[in-house]
Design a protein around this motif. Structure first.
Motif, PDB file in Angstrom:
ATOM      1  N   GLY A  86     -11.913  23.104 -37.540  1.00  0.00           N
ATOM      2  CA  GLY A  86     -13.330  23.191 -37.853  1.00  0.00           C
ATOM      3  C   GLY A  86     -14.135  22.811 -36.633  1.00  0.00           C
ATOM      4  N   THR A  87     -15.031  21.817 -36.782  1.00  0.00           N
ATOM      5  CA  THR A  87     -15.841  21.345 -35.659  1.00  0.00           C
ATOM      6  C   THR A  87     -15.758  19.834 -35.582  1.00  0.00           C
ATOM      7  OG1 THR A  87     -17.398  23.191 -35.880  1.00  0.00           O
ATOM      8  CG2 THR A  87     -18.148  21.274 -34.655  1.00  0.00           C
ATOM      9  N   LEU A  88     -15.425  19.326 -34.418  1.00  0.00           N
ATOM     10  CA  LEU A  88     -15.393  17.890 -34.177  1.00  0.00           C
ATOM     11  C   LEU A  88     -16.506  17.523 -33.203  1.00  0.00           C
ATOM     12  CD1 LEU A  88     -14.156  15.034 -34.261  1.00  0.00           C
ATOM     13  CD2 LEU A  88     -12.606  15.760 -32.425  1.00  0.00           C
ATOM     14  N   VAL A  89     -17.349  16.569 -33.611  1.00  0.00           N
ATOM     15  CA  VAL A  89     -18.371  16.009 -32.735  1.00  0.00           C
ATOM     16  C   VAL A  89     -18.001  14.547 -32.504  1.00  0.00           C
ATOM     17  CG1 VAL A  89     -20.803  15.477 -32.420  1.00  0.00           C
ATOM     18  CG2 VAL A  89     -20.141  17.580 -33.604  1.00  0.00           C
ATOM     19  N   ALA A  90     -17.517  14.228 -31.321  1.00  0.00           N
ATOM     20  CA  ALA A  90     -17.147  12.861 -30.963  1.00  0.00           C
ATOM     21  C   ALA A  90     -18.208  12.329 -30.012  1.00  0.00           C
ATOM     22  CB  ALA A  90     -15.768  12.840 -30.315  1.00  0.00           C
ATOM     23  N   TRP A  91     -19.107  11.508 -30.559  1.00  0.00           N
ATOM     24  CA  TRP A  91     -20.281  11.054 -29.806  1.00  0.00           C
ATOM     25  C   TRP A  91     -20.419   9.542 -29.925  1.00  0.00           C
ATOM     26  CZ3 TRP A  91     -25.706  13.802 -30.354  1.00  0.00           C
ATOM     27  CH2 TRP A  91     -26.567  13.333 -29.360  1.00  0.00           C
ATOM     28  N   PRO A  92     -19.533   8.780 -29.275  1.00  0.00           N
ATOM     29  CA  PRO A  92     -19.653   7.321 -29.313  1.00  0.00           C
ATOM     30  C   PRO A  92     -20.680   6.825 -28.309  1.00  0.00           C
ATOM     31  CG  PRO A  92     -17.763   7.942 -28.002  1.00  0.00           C
ATOM     32  CD  PRO A  92     -18.350   9.230 -28.527  1.00  0.00           C
ATOM     33  N   ASP A  93     -21.096   5.588 -28.483  1.00  0.00           N
ATOM     34  CA  ASP A  93     -21.921   4.933 -27.473  1.00  0.00           C
ATOM     35  C   ASP A  93     -21.055   4.630 -26.257  1.00  0.00           C
ATOM     36  OD1 ASP A  93     -24.671   4.334 -28.735  1.00  0.00           O
ATOM     37  OD2 ASP A  93     -23.259   3.723 -30.302  1.00  0.00           O
ATOM     38  N   PRO A  94     -21.670   4.321 -25.116  1.00  0.00           N
ATOM     39  CA  PRO A  94     -20.883   4.047 -23.906  1.00  0.00           C
ATOM     40  C   PRO A  94     -19.996   2.812 -24.058  1.00  0.00           C
ATOM     41  CG  PRO A  94     -23.188   4.454 -23.359  1.00  0.00           C
ATOM     42  CD  PRO A  94     -23.126   4.299 -24.838  1.00  0.00           C
ATOM     43  N   ALA A 149     -24.804   3.802 -15.072  1.00  0.00           N
ATOM     44  CA  ALA A 149     -24.303   4.476 -16.269  1.00  0.00           C
ATOM     45  C   ALA A 149     -23.840   5.875 -15.903  1.00  0.00           C
ATOM     46  CB  ALA A 149     -25.387   4.549 -17.345  1.00  0.00           C
ATOM     47  N   PHE A 150     -22.769   6.304 -16.549  1.00  0.00           N
ATOM     48  CA  PHE A 150     -22.170   7.605 -16.246  1.00  0.00           C
ATOM     49  C   PHE A 150     -21.670   8.211 -17.549  1.00  0.00           C
ATOM     50  CE2 PHE A 150     -18.949  10.564 -14.843  1.00  0.00           C
ATOM     51  CZ  PHE A 150     -19.463  11.079 -13.657  1.00  0.00           C
ATOM     52  N   ALA A 151     -21.868   9.517 -17.710  1.00  0.00           N
ATOM     53  CA  ALA A 151     -21.403  10.208 -18.916  1.00  0.00           C
ATOM     54  C   ALA A 151     -20.861  11.581 -18.552  1.00  0.00           C
ATOM     55  CB  ALA A 151     -22.538  10.348 -19.937  1.00  0.00           C
ATOM     56  N   GLY A 162     -34.995  10.642 -12.349  1.00  0.00           N
ATOM     57  CA  GLY A 162     -34.063  10.098 -11.379  1.00  0.00           C
ATOM     58  C   GLY A 162     -32.626  10.132 -11.837  1.00  0.00           C
ATOM     59  N   VAL A 163     -32.306  11.045 -12.754  1.00  0.00           N
ATOM     60  CA  VAL A 163     -30.946  11.178 -13.277  1.00  0.00           C
ATOM     61  C   VAL A 163     -30.236  12.310 -12.549  1.00  0.00           C
ATOM     62  CG1 VAL A 163     -29.583  11.789 -15.323  1.00  0.00           C
ATOM     63  CG2 VAL A 163     -31.546  10.258 -15.535  1.00  0.00           C
ATOM     64  N   LEU A 164     -28.996  12.071 -12.180  1.00  0.00           N
ATOM     65  CA  LEU A 164     -28.179  13.112 -11.574  1.00  0.00           C
ATOM     66  C   LEU A 164     -27.503  13.914 -12.689  1.00  0.00           C
ATOM     67  CD1 LEU A 164     -26.482  10.953  -8.791  1.00  0.00           C
ATOM     68  CD2 LEU A 164     -28.504  12.423  -8.570  1.00  0.00           C
ATOM     69  N   ARG A 203     -30.534   3.743 -14.798  1.00  0.00           N
ATOM     70  CA  ARG A 203     -30.859   3.113 -16.079  1.00  0.00           C
ATOM     71  C   ARG A 203     -30.060   3.773 -17.188  1.00  0.00           C
ATOM     72  NH1 ARG A 203     -36.582   1.725 -17.610  1.00  0.00           N
ATOM     73  NH2 ARG A 203     -36.552   3.857 -18.418  1.00  0.00           N
ATOM     74  N   THR A 204     -29.380   2.944 -17.975  1.00  0.00           N
ATOM     75  CA  THR A 204     -28.554   3.466 -19.063  1.00  0.00           C
ATOM     76  C   THR A 204     -29.376   4.291 -20.040  1.00  0.00           C
ATOM     77  OG1 THR A 204     -27.040   1.582 -18.897  1.00  0.00           O
ATOM     78  CG2 THR A 204     -27.014   2.816 -20.951  1.00  0.00           C
ATOM     79  N   GLU A 205     -30.580   3.833 -20.354  1.00  0.00           N
ATOM     80  CA  GLU A 205     -31.397   4.543 -21.331  1.00  0.00           C
ATOM     81  C   GLU A 205     -31.765   5.942 -20.856  1.00  0.00           C
ATOM     82  OE1 GLU A 205     -34.133   1.160 -19.738  1.00  0.00           O
ATOM     83  OE2 GLU A 205     -31.978   1.531 -19.995  1.00  0.00           O
ATOM     84  N   ASP A 206     -31.941   6.121 -19.548  1.00  0.00           N
ATOM     85  CA  ASP A 206     -32.263   7.451 -19.029  1.00  0.00           C
ATOM     86  C   ASP A 206     -31.068   8.398 -19.164  1.00  0.00           C
ATOM     87  OD1 ASP A 206     -34.815   6.658 -18.366  1.00  0.00           O
ATOM     88  OD2 ASP A 206     -34.302   6.170 -16.288  1.00  0.00           O
ATOM     89  N   VAL A 207     -29.878   7.886 -18.919  1.00  0.00           N
ATOM     90  CA  VAL A 207     -28.672   8.700 -19.078  1.00  0.00           C
ATOM     91  C   VAL A 207     -28.485   9.088 -20.539  1.00  0.00           C
ATOM     92  CG1 VAL A 207     -26.149   8.682 -18.917  1.00  0.00           C
ATOM     93  CG2 VAL A 207     -27.535   7.758 -17.043  1.00  0.00           C
ATOM     94  N   LEU A 208     -28.650   8.130 -21.443  1.00  0.00           N
ATOM     95  CA  LEU A 208     -28.481   8.422 -22.865  1.00  0.00           C
ATOM     96  C   LEU A 208     -29.552   9.390 -23.356  1.00  0.00           C
ATOM     97  CD1 LEU A 208     -27.560   4.907 -24.295  1.00  0.00           C
ATOM     98  CD2 LEU A 208     -26.051   6.757 -23.556  1.00  0.00           C
ATOM     99  N   ARG A 209     -30.768   9.267 -22.835  1.00  0.00           N
ATOM    100  CA  ARG A 209     -31.837  10.177 -23.227  1.00  0.00           C
ATOM    101  C   ARG A 209     -31.517  11.602 -22.777  1.00  0.00           C
ATOM    102  NH1 ARG A 209     -35.610   7.740 -20.773  1.00  0.00           N
ATOM    103  NH2 ARG A 209     -36.064   6.284 -22.465  1.00  0.00           N
ATOM    104  N   THR A 210     -30.949  11.739 -21.599  1.00  0.00           N
ATOM    105  CA  THR A 210     -30.569  13.062 -21.110  1.00  0.00           C
ATOM    106  C   THR A 210     -29.472  13.666 -21.978  1.00  0.00           C
ATOM    107  OG1 THR A 210     -31.169  12.550 -18.826  1.00  0.00           O
ATOM    108  CG2 THR A 210     -29.567  14.308 -19.157  1.00  0.00           C
TER     109      THR A 210
END
Length: 282
Positions: free
Chosen positions: A109-117, A203-205, A232-234, A254-261
């Motif tokens: 089916g479909t798996l969405v694996a979206w944990p916090d960092p 922070a890196f994702a 300022g996010v890469l 900033r972690t929040e900027d990475v998570l927002r992206t």
């Protein structure tokens, strides 16, 4: 969430040394209920029976303090016509000592694996291994993210070792498993100061989207926008071979900027799941 530096209180990296090993299995079909486990018990999100509408299962197994000796070993099965959302209550915190997680998933089916960092504190050794096998029309959205730890307390990239490995493969007509994506990262203090190599990044994702069932997410990952540059996010997206999907790297101070992206790029996931992963957190 990164906090503003303040006078440093007494902080311990060594919670009670109680070793825990957790073994679980989560299965999701067209009609699902949600479940979870803590300690030594087994985690199940089990479905029986059919139905025309796709079902949603929710499995929240992490988002806790990983103590010395802790192991999470989880088998996941997502049946055709079902969607399973795997998320966390909050960031997974790895304390001093060695901890690890292993997740194996078979998805039709479909798996969405979206944990916090994952946030590794001073002296921590943390390892993660995720293997996803896609069968039939199976599709995947997966977020693999980590932060520098807790810089507000002087612990920025202060862990001993961090490793993560993701393998995504698809079952072929002859039952062979053909790799779609293999991604690994190793940060080891023995190879040199980790903080110096990351510069200002805290922070890196890495975000994966694979399969026709998540095509809107794939296209969103591949979009080239100006929002990241303004924050300022890469941001670096790439298309996977054979047009199977996309992978994107996100890094920022900033972690929040990475998570927002990441959240912006996965804006179609809520529609796919029928629920916003952020609001689904327990």
């Amino acid at each position: 969430m990164q906090r503003t530096a303040r006078p440093r209180p007494t902080v311990s990296n060594e919670p009670p040394s109680r070793s825990r090993s957790r073994r679980g299995r989560a299965a999701c079909g067209p009609e699902c209920h949600r479940g979870g486990a803590r300690g030594e018990s087994v985690a199940d999100v089990v479905a029986e029976g059919g139905g025309g509408a796709g079902g949603l299962g929710l499995c929240d197994e992490l988002g806790w303090g990983a103590r010395k000796g802790d192991v999470l070993d989880l088998d996941v099965e997502v049946k055709q016509g079902a969607t399973l959302l795997m998320t966390t209550q909050s960031a997974t915190k790895a304390f001093r000592g060695e901890t690890r997680q292993v997740v194996r998933a078979r998805v039709e089916g479909t798996l969405v694996a979206w944990p916090d960092p994952v946030a590794c504190f001073g002296g921590a050794t943390y390892g993660s291994e995720v293997r996803v096998t896609l069968g039939g029309s199976g599709a995947l959205v997966l977020v693999d993210a980590f932060t520098s730890g807790r810089p507000a307390y002087g612990e920025r990239w202060a862990f001993e070792r961090f490793s993560t490995r993701v393998r995504v493969e698809r079952v072929q007509k002859d039952e062979r498993c053909e790799p779609v994506a293999i991604d690994a990262a190793l940060l080891d203090a023995q190879h040199g100061a980790i903080g110096e190599r990351f510069g200002r990044v805290n922070a890196f994702a890495t975000v994966f989207a694979v399969g026709a069932g998540v095509r809107p997410v794939i296209e969103a990952l591949l979009e080239v926008g100006r929002e990241e540059r303004e924050q300022g996010v890469l941001y670096a997206p790439s298309r996977l071979a054979r047009d199977e999907g996309a992978v994107a790297r996100v890094a920022g101070e900033r972690t929040e900027d990475v998570l927002r992206t990441v959240h912006r790029r996965l804006r179609n996931v809520a529609e796919m799941c029928g629920v916003d992963p952020y609001r689904a957190k327990p």
